[in-house]
Scaffold this active site. Structure first.
Site, PDB file in Angstrom:
ATOM      1  N   ASN A 121      -1.008  -6.583  19.496  1.00 21.94           N
ATOM      2  CA  ASN A 121      -1.429  -6.075  18.186  1.00 21.94           C
ATOM      3  C   ASN A 121      -2.929  -6.328  18.050  1.00 21.94           C
ATOM      4  O   ASN A 121      -3.360  -7.472  17.937  1.00 21.94           O
ATOM      5  CB  ASN A 121      -0.627  -6.818  17.105  1.00 21.94           C
ATOM      6  CG  ASN A 121      -1.016  -6.432  15.689  1.00 21.94           C
ATOM      7  OD1 ASN A 121      -2.045  -5.799  15.481  1.00 21.94           O
ATOM      8  ND2 ASN A 121      -0.213  -6.838  14.725  1.00 21.94           N
TER       9      ASN A 121
ATOM     10  N   CYS B  84      -4.781  -4.216   9.337  1.00 19.24           N
ATOM     11  CA  CYS B  84      -4.309  -3.266  10.354  1.00 19.24           C
ATOM     12  C   CYS B  84      -4.320  -1.814   9.854  1.00 19.24           C
ATOM     13  O   CYS B  84      -4.075  -0.891  10.625  1.00 19.24           O
ATOM     14  CB  CYS B  84      -2.922  -3.654  10.829  1.00 19.24           C
ATOM     15  SG  CYS B  84      -2.860  -5.365  11.366  1.00 19.24           S
TER      16      CYS B  84
ATOM     17  N   HIS C 197       0.294   1.963  13.877  1.00 20.52           N
ATOM     18  CA  HIS C 197      -0.208   0.630  14.216  1.00 20.52           C
ATOM     19  C   HIS C 197       0.750  -0.036  15.209  1.00 20.52           C
ATOM     20  O   HIS C 197       1.963  -0.020  15.025  1.00 20.52           O
ATOM     21  CB  HIS C 197      -0.333  -0.194  12.927  1.00 20.52           C
ATOM     22  CG  HIS C 197      -0.656  -1.615  13.186  1.00 20.52           C
ATOM     23  ND1 HIS C 197      -1.667  -2.009  14.042  1.00 20.52           N
ATOM     24  CD2 HIS C 197      -0.095  -2.767  12.725  1.00 20.52           C
ATOM     25  CE1 HIS C 197      -1.717  -3.324  14.089  1.00 20.52           C
ATOM     26  NE2 HIS C 197      -0.773  -3.804  13.310  1.00 20.52           N
TER      27      HIS C 197
HETATM   28  N1  ACO Z   1       8.635 -17.770  21.790  1.00 21.01           N
HETATM   29  C1  ACO Z   1       9.896 -18.247  21.740  1.00 21.01           C
HETATM   30  N2  ACO Z   1      10.553 -18.452  20.572  1.00 21.01           N
HETATM   31  C2  ACO Z   1       9.905 -18.158  19.439  1.00 21.01           C
HETATM   32  C3  ACO Z   1       8.595 -17.662  19.429  1.00 21.01           C
HETATM   33  C4  ACO Z   1       7.957 -17.478  20.666  1.00 21.01           C
HETATM   34  N3  ACO Z   1       6.699 -17.006  20.775  1.00 21.01           N
HETATM   35  N4  ACO Z   1       8.210 -17.478  18.158  1.00 21.01           N
HETATM   36  C5  ACO Z   1       9.241 -17.817  17.377  1.00 21.01           C
HETATM   37  N5  ACO Z   1      10.273 -18.240  18.154  1.00 21.01           N
HETATM   38  C6  ACO Z   1      11.585 -18.697  17.721  1.00 21.01           C
HETATM   39  C7  ACO Z   1      11.567 -19.202  16.297  1.00 21.01           C
HETATM   40  O1  ACO Z   1      11.173 -20.575  16.266  1.00 21.01           O
HETATM   41  C8  ACO Z   1      13.010 -19.022  15.884  1.00 21.01           C
HETATM   42  O2  ACO Z   1      13.757 -20.067  16.424  1.00 21.01           O
HETATM   43  P1  ACO Z   1      14.966 -20.746  15.584  1.00 21.01           P
HETATM   44  O3  ACO Z   1      15.953 -19.634  15.372  1.00 21.01           O
HETATM   45  O4  ACO Z   1      15.454 -21.829  16.500  1.00 21.01           O
HETATM   46  O5  ACO Z   1      14.346 -21.223  14.320  1.00 21.01           O
HETATM   47  C9  ACO Z   1      13.447 -17.753  16.619  1.00 21.01           C
HETATM   48  O6  ACO Z   1      12.477 -17.589  17.693  1.00 21.01           O
HETATM   49  C10 ACO Z   1      13.477 -16.511  15.758  1.00 21.01           C
HETATM   50  O7  ACO Z   1      12.238 -16.405  15.044  1.00 21.01           O
HETATM   51  P2  ACO Z   1      11.988 -15.239  14.017  1.00 21.01           P
HETATM   52  O8  ACO Z   1      10.631 -15.427  13.407  1.00 21.01           O
HETATM   53  O9  ACO Z   1      13.164 -15.125  13.101  1.00 21.01           O
HETATM   54  O10 ACO Z   1      11.945 -13.970  14.979  1.00 21.01           O
HETATM   55  P3  ACO Z   1      11.997 -12.457  14.605  1.00 21.01           P
HETATM   56  O11 ACO Z   1      13.125 -11.853  15.323  1.00 21.01           O
HETATM   57  O12 ACO Z   1      11.844 -12.212  13.149  1.00 21.01           O
HETATM   58  O13 ACO Z   1      10.656 -11.908  15.303  1.00 21.01           O
HETATM   59  C11 ACO Z   1       8.347 -11.264  14.882  1.00 21.01           C
HETATM   60  C12 ACO Z   1       9.385 -12.408  14.905  1.00 21.01           C
HETATM   61  C13 ACO Z   1       8.230 -10.697  16.271  1.00 21.01           C
HETATM   62  C14 ACO Z   1       7.022 -11.849  14.426  1.00 21.01           C
HETATM   63  C15 ACO Z   1       8.828 -10.167  13.905  1.00 21.01           C
HETATM   64  O14 ACO Z   1       9.202 -10.737  12.693  1.00 21.01           O
HETATM   65  C16 ACO Z   1       7.749  -9.132  13.658  1.00 21.01           C
HETATM   66  O15 ACO Z   1       7.322  -8.424  14.551  1.00 21.01           O
HETATM   67  N6  ACO Z   1       7.320  -8.955  12.412  1.00 21.01           N
HETATM   68  C17 ACO Z   1       6.310  -7.951  12.059  1.00 21.01           C
HETATM   69  C18 ACO Z   1       4.935  -8.391  12.390  1.00 21.01           C
HETATM   70  C19 ACO Z   1       3.983  -7.262  12.082  1.00 21.01           C
HETATM   71  O16 ACO Z   1       4.339  -6.107  12.056  1.00 21.01           O
HETATM   72  N7  ACO Z   1       2.763  -7.543  11.809  1.00 21.01           N
HETATM   73  C20 ACO Z   1       1.881  -6.414  11.481  1.00 21.01           C
HETATM   74  C21 ACO Z   1       0.868  -6.744  10.625  1.00 21.01           C
HETATM   75  S1  ACO Z   1      -0.216  -7.853  11.394  1.00 21.01           S
HETATM   76  C22 ACO Z   1      -1.654  -7.723  10.508  1.00 21.01           C
HETATM   77  O17 ACO Z   1      -1.767  -7.017   9.572  1.00 21.01           O
HETATM   78  C23 ACO Z   1      -2.787  -8.606  10.914  1.00 21.01           C
END
Ligand code: ACO
Length: 325
Positions: free
Chosen positions: A280, A112, A250
């Site tokens: 993204n 990214c 990004h």
């Molecule tokens: N729909 C519903 N529930 C979901 C989903 C979904 N799509 N995905 C995960 N959940 C659930 C999980 O199973 C978990 O459930 P549990 O508590 O019962 O175990 C709960 O939601 C919380 O999951 P987390 O992973 O802890 O959610 P978080 O609040 O951390 O958000 C996210 C996840 C959106 C991915 C966040 O961590 C994020 O944006 N991180 C940064 C990603 C990023 O910036 N990437 C950039 C680089 S990408 C690249 O370089 C290619």
């Protein structure tokens, strides 16, 4: 002195729009979870076009807008982690598609951060005086590397491409300051494209062909390390954060942008945002935002606007260019 200038911007995305509600029909997710966690509503998904098809559309638009013959282009850099093939490169495919017979072409792999790394490289190619014109494009068909059975990553990404025409016609430096960084020690938090080492002489299976991400680790990295990188880049230019007109980061997650704006004490509306429409798109996200902003009249390419471009992602890689547009 020769200075590079961005003289054209363009973007192209596949026609098909997939909404959060569409995704909830094929996996256990819902609009409320996706939108509140990420700011994403829609993403464009390819129904047949590959990465070089999207990048070639961008290249054609850039040439048409500039009324420039393809033979005038000296180089093409495509930032991508979803190439059609490793050989030929996506950039070589673009070169053939547009007939840029005098251009050398190669892909740049920095996830990214790819567009920011590629723009920095291209700026040096031009400001060295060696080359006059180049295309710098970020392009991804991310949908082909996603694990569609993993709801925690499948909802985040989209397909698209965008880029710029860079020419040696600048009256001031394009890049006022920059800071590009990599930390391979933390590389495991984002992985894709791993190939098993299976030969008559070796047998090593990595058991992870699709994209995998430690979302929480990447979120924390972005808020902590990337914010520091932006701060350091602006400081090295000896200007104030207020003097920066817009921050084009990004487009991974709107909550990351909220936290960064707060930490930097910059009004949130200076952080432009379009992940709601595209998700993204990795290396394409910053140039799509740049192109849309110019086309929507938010700023123009008249040399009067100071913009921060910041990428972050797999590698880990991250980096900022503070540029004159
Ligand atoms: N729909 C519903 N529930 C979901 C989903 C979904 N799509 N995905 C995960 N959940 C659930 C999980 O199973 C978990 O459930 P549990 O508590 O019962 O175990 C709960 O939601 C919380 O999951 P987390 O992973 O802890 O959610 P978080 O609040 O951390 O958000 C996210 C996840 C959106 C991915 C966040 O961590 C994020 O944006 N991180 C940064 C990603 C990023 O910036 N990437 C950039 C680089 S990408 C690249 O370089 C290619």
């Amino acid at each position: 002195m020769t200075f590079a200038k961005i003289t054209q911007v363009a973007h192209y995305v596949p026609e098909k729009v997939v909404t959060n509600d569409d995704l909830s029909k094929i996996m256990d997710t819902n609009d409320e979870w996706i939108y509140s966690r990420t700011g994403i509503k829609n993403r464009h998904i390819s129904t047949g076009e590959n990465t070089s098809d999207l990048a070639s559309e961008v290249a054609k638009q850039l040439l048409t807008q500039a009324d420039l013959a393809a033979e005038k282009i000296d180089f093409i850099i495509v930032a991508t982690i979803t190439p059609d093939s490793l050989m030929p490169s996506t950039a070589a495919r673009v070169q053939a598609a547009i007939g840029a017979t005098n251009a050398f072409a190669y892909d740049l792999t920095a996830a990214c951060s790819g567009f920011v790394f590629a723009l920095s490289t291209a700026d040096k190619l031009i400001s060295s005086g060696s080359y006059q014109r180049g295309l710098v494009i970020g392009a991804e068909v991310f949908s082909k590397v996603i694990d569609w059975s993993d709801r925690s990553t499948a909802v985040l990404f989209g397909d698209g491409a965008a880029g710029v025409l860079l020419e040696n016609t600048g009256e001031q430096p394009l890049i006022i300051a920059e800071k590009l960084q990599t930390d391979g020690n933390r590389g495991d938090s984002l992985r894709s494209g791993i190939t098993d080492l299976e030969t008559p002489f070796a047998s090593k299976s990595y058991e992870q062909p699709a994209l995998s991400m430690n979302g929480r680790a990447v979120f924390d990295f972005a808020v902590r390390d990337v914010t520091k990188n932006i701060e350091a880049t602006i400081e090295s230019a000896q200007i104030s954060r207020e003097a920066v007109d817009f921050y084009l980061l990004h487009q991974a997650n709107s909550r990351i942008l909220d936290k960064m704006a707060k930490k930097l004490d910059v009004p949130r509306d200076k952080f432009l945002q379009n992940m709601q429409e595209y998700g993204n798109t990795s290396a394409a996200s910053i140039p799509i935002l740049l192109s849309e902003s110019v086309k929507n009249g938010i700023f123009s390419l008249d040399g009067q606007t100071k913009v921060v471009l910041t990428g972050f992602g797999g590698g880990l890689t991250w980096g900022t260019t503070l540029i004159n547009l």
